[in-house]
Design a protein around this motif. Structure first.
Motif, PDB file in Angstrom:
ATOM      1  N   ARG A  46       0.829  -1.209   0.000  1.00  0.00           N
ATOM      2  CA  ARG A  46       0.000   0.000   0.000  1.00  0.00           C
ATOM      3  C   ARG A  46       0.865   1.262   0.000  1.00  0.00           C
ATOM      4  NH1 ARG A  46      -3.487  -1.293   3.611  1.00  0.00           N
ATOM      5  NH2 ARG A  46      -2.297  -0.546   5.383  1.00  0.00           N
ATOM      6  N   SER A  49       2.587   2.158  -3.235  1.00  0.00           N
ATOM      7  CA  SER A  49       1.741   2.803  -4.256  1.00  0.00           C
ATOM      8  C   SER A  49       1.118   4.093  -3.727  1.00  0.00           C
ATOM      9  CB  SER A  49       0.661   1.830  -4.747  1.00  0.00           C
ATOM     10  OG  SER A  49      -0.123   1.385  -3.671  1.00  0.00           O
ATOM     11  N   GLY A  51      -0.086   4.832  -0.697  1.00  0.00           N
ATOM     12  CA  GLY A  51      -1.165   4.764   0.291  1.00  0.00           C
ATOM     13  C   GLY A  51      -0.683   5.076   1.698  1.00  0.00           C
TER      14      GLY A  51
END
Ligand SMILES: O=C(O)C(=O)C[C@]1(C(=O)O)C=C[C@@H](O)C=C1
Length: 89
Positions: A46, A49, A51
């Motif tokens: 996460r 990317s 997040g």
């Protein structure tokens, strides 16, 4: 059946029950470690990317599920599981 026989059977049953507990504990430890590794991997993916480190809505769902199944102890268990995966807050 004599009292001695009964005590021997009780001791055998106790040993068998403790062996089952030991096997369950070993499996719980294995699952704890597996969950923690998967949780760390999800966090890495996460964050790679863009997040966030945490997803509080997901943590709430997990705490709710454990509380519904196990009561307040379930909430505490869920919090410990979550901390094992993503580290302390
Ligand atoms: O489900 C996710 O998205 C995770 O990152 C896993 C997990 C967990 O251990 O269950 C860990 C951290 C998040 O805050 C929420 C849940």
């Amino acid at each position: 059946m004599t009292a001695t026989t009964t005590r021997t059977e009780d001791a055998t049953e106790l040993a068998e029950l403790r062996e089952r507990i030991n096997r369950i504990d070993a499996e719980l430890i294995r699952l704890w470690r597996e969950r923690s590794q998967i949780s760390k991997e999800v966090g890495r993916l996460r964050m790679a990317s863009g997040g966030t480190r945490l997803v509080l809505s997901r943590e709430r769902q997990i705490c709710d599920r454990f509380r519904e199944a196990l009561g307040e102890d379930g909430t505490q268990l869920a919090l410990l599981l979550l901390r094992a995966g993503r580290g302390p807050l």
